[in-house]
Write an enzyme that holds these catalytic residues in place. Sequence first.
Site, short mmCIF file in Angstrom:
data_model
loop_
_atom_site.label_atom_id
_atom_site.label_comp_id
_atom_site.label_asym_id
_atom_site.label_seq_id
_atom_site.Cartn_x
_atom_site.Cartn_y
_atom_site.Cartn_z
N HIS A 1 0.91 -1.21 0.07
CA HIS A 1 -0.17 -0.18 -0.07
C HIS A 1 0.92 1.24 0.13
O HIS A 1 1.81 1.14 0.37
CB HIS A 1 -0.89 0.01 1.21
CG HIS A 1 -2.01 0.87 1.46
ND1 HIS A 1 -1.54 2.24 1.78
CD2 HIS A 1 -3.20 0.98 1.18
CE1 HIS A 1 -2.86 2.78 2.13
NE2 HIS A 1 -3.67 2.11 1.64
N ASP B 1 3.03 -4.42 7.92
CA ASP B 1 1.71 -3.67 7.81
C ASP B 1 0.66 -4.54 8.03
O ASP B 1 0.25 -5.45 7.27
CB ASP B 1 1.91 -3.17 6.34
CG ASP B 1 0.54 -2.46 5.89
OD1 ASP B 1 -0.51 -2.55 6.64
OD2 ASP B 1 0.52 -1.85 4.73
N GLN C 1 -4.64 -5.05 7.06
CA GLN C 1 -5.61 -5.87 6.58
C GLN C 1 -5.50 -7.42 7.24
O GLN C 1 -6.37 -8.11 6.91
CB GLN C 1 -5.60 -6.33 4.97
CG GLN C 1 -5.50 -5.03 4.14
CD GLN C 1 -7.06 -4.41 4.02
OE1 GLN C 1 -8.09 -5.17 4.47
NE2 GLN C 1 -7.26 -3.31 3.44
N LYS D 1 -10.62 -0.40 10.24
CA LYS D 1 -10.77 -1.62 9.30
C LYS D 1 -11.22 -2.86 10.06
O LYS D 1 -11.60 -3.86 9.58
CB LYS D 1 -9.52 -1.85 8.53
CG LYS D 1 -9.36 -0.90 7.62
CD LYS D 1 -7.98 -1.44 6.84
CE LYS D 1 -7.30 -0.15 6.16
NZ LYS D 1 -8.12 0.46 4.81
N CYS E 1 -4.85 2.69 -3.65
CA CYS E 1 -3.55 3.08 -3.12
C CYS E 1 -2.52 2.16 -3.43
O CYS E 1 -1.69 1.92 -2.21
CB CYS E 1 -4.07 3.09 -1.46
SG CYS E 1 -4.92 4.46 -1.20
C1 LIG Z 1 -2.57 -2.86 3.42
C2 LIG Z 1 -2.90 -1.67 4.02
N1 LIG Z 1 -1.78 -0.78 4.44
C3 LIG Z 1 -2.10 0.46 4.86
C4 LIG Z 1 -3.19 1.10 4.78
C5 LIG Z 1 -3.63 2.37 5.41
O1 LIG Z 1 -4.21 2.44 6.50
P1 LIG Z 1 -4.81 3.82 7.10
O2 LIG Z 1 -5.22 4.73 5.65
O3 LIG Z 1 -5.89 3.45 8.00
O4 LIG Z 1 -3.72 4.67 7.62
C6 LIG Z 1 -4.37 0.37 4.23
C7 LIG Z 1 -6.06 0.86 4.12
O5 LIG Z 1 -6.04 1.65 3.11
C8 LIG Z 1 -4.11 -1.10 3.81
O6 LIG Z 1 -5.18 -1.67 3.26
#
Ligand SMILES: Cc1ncc(COP(=O)(O)O)c(C=O)c1O
Lengths: 147, 409
Positions: B121, B198, B201, B224, B364
Amino acid sequence: MPSNNLDQLYRQVIMDHYKNPRNKGSIEDGALTIDMNNPTCGDRIHLTLQVEDGVVQNAKFDGEGCSISMSSASMMTQAVKGKKIDEALQLSHIFSDMMLGKEYDDSIDLGDIEALNGVAKFPARIKCATLAWKAMEKGVSEEQQQN
Amino acid sequence: MLSKEIRSYFPILNQEINGHPLVYLDSGATSQKPVQVIEAIKKYYEFENSNVHRGVHTLGNRATESYEGAREKVRKFMNAKSTQEIIFTRGTTTSINTVAQSYGRANVKEGDEIVITHMEHHSNIIPWQQLAKETGATLKYIDLEADGTLSLEKVSATITDKTKIVSIVYVSNVLGTMNPIKEITQIAHEHGAIMVVDGAQAAPHLKLDVQNLDCDFLAFSGHKMCGPTGIGVLYGKQALLEKMEPIEFGGEMIDFVGLYESTWKELPWKFEGGTPIIAGAIGLAAAIDFLEEIGLDEIEKHEHELATYAMDKMLTIEGLTIYGPNDPSKRAGIVTFNLDDVHPHDVATVLDMSGIAVRAGHHCAQPLMKWLQCTATARASFYLYNTEEDIDRLVAGLRTTKEYFNDAF
Ligand SMILES: Cc1ncc(COP(=O)(O)O)c(C=O)c1O
């Protein structure tokens, strides 16, 4: 299931421009080049404009995106070709009002562009429709500043 | 399959969108919230609201107890050794940036390497790009297998003795791939690198166990996993956190403030400058209670079943491509796809008119889109409240979309 609403969005003319885009490609030399993208969805446009004596002599686009963004680009190039810069900007202004669901100046014949007025009811898609117009505005205003 | 009664806890699901009962298939972007979470936040504001770690008064104590109680809940949820290892942040993005700016700046220098993958991401790419630019380190990508999984051979081939940080997604938000974090961590450690995970998910969908993974840092977001927006977690091993400098300075994080010098509070508070996200942490704790009552193992199983069902049904649609592993047991409840040459925005709009919410775009993950050789895709992501009927609606919607675009024009 596809409701009347959808039919208002995806008019025949729009799908025609999407499947058979007008002015697809790139003008080679001496043209203004504008690259723009929509960071939230990845749509992108590469627009080339040939402006001489304050008139848009030619306009071509390349890009990737949904039916709304690409048909809008096709219609935009069709509409601004042969127009003076202020006329092109005026069209852009009218288009923007149309997208915002505002009353818009209908004294000018908008031709195919009119078909996009259904987009106003789909807030998530307005940015798709306005991408090409924003690129055009950016290009001609740079041109204006230089002169 | 989990009981359909779970749906009754989510008030938002009980409504019509564009004249059709809502089918919410965008939990990968953010999940819906059960009444238990909404009520916990309401209760906090109605009976406990006060600043934490300050007042002598009763409300201040209540708020502090609830906030620190939430931290203990998170510790247990991810099996950390101590609450000192649990830092509340704004979300995954802030958590990863904290590691990059604090640990990264202090430990990475010119010539070092930072290793990530092509399936990250943006929030697990850009902090490292920035760190690499600042320090003169090299950012390296582990290549993916054709089906969007990671092979340990390629992991081993990419990580070297120059690698200082490896940062990898646990569950991909696009491909649904579940990565072998424990094995990758071992490889990173053999080369003296630290392992950042990370978990955005992963936390909503499977049982986290940071001690078993042995990772050094793990980040996730509350929103999430049935919790509110604006709260997230950074887990870090205590020995590393102890040596790290805060990146935000101000109230709450200090011990002693002089005119020209100050000292920091102990862990975890030195990383929580300013009034913390109190209601958010309390909401997250309620979300954890909710998920644990149902059972993370049960939730994971439910999602596998839904993913299997969805892939079977969706692949009966001619011209539909699904990205990522074909084997549903290798993926979480995320199915990313394209339908013929209908652009995903158009797919999402037609589905929305039938009350079905899916995501369309680059999710993203622009480098991953490039790897998949497409500019955009559509994504259906499932959670504990989704049912087979939701998937039937999706499949019917996709068939209509196809007919609409192929035949109507
Ligand atoms: C795999 C992954 N990493 C990071 C994020 C970023 O999360 P946040 O926007 O809550 O900081 C997301 C969510 O969109 C994600 O799906």
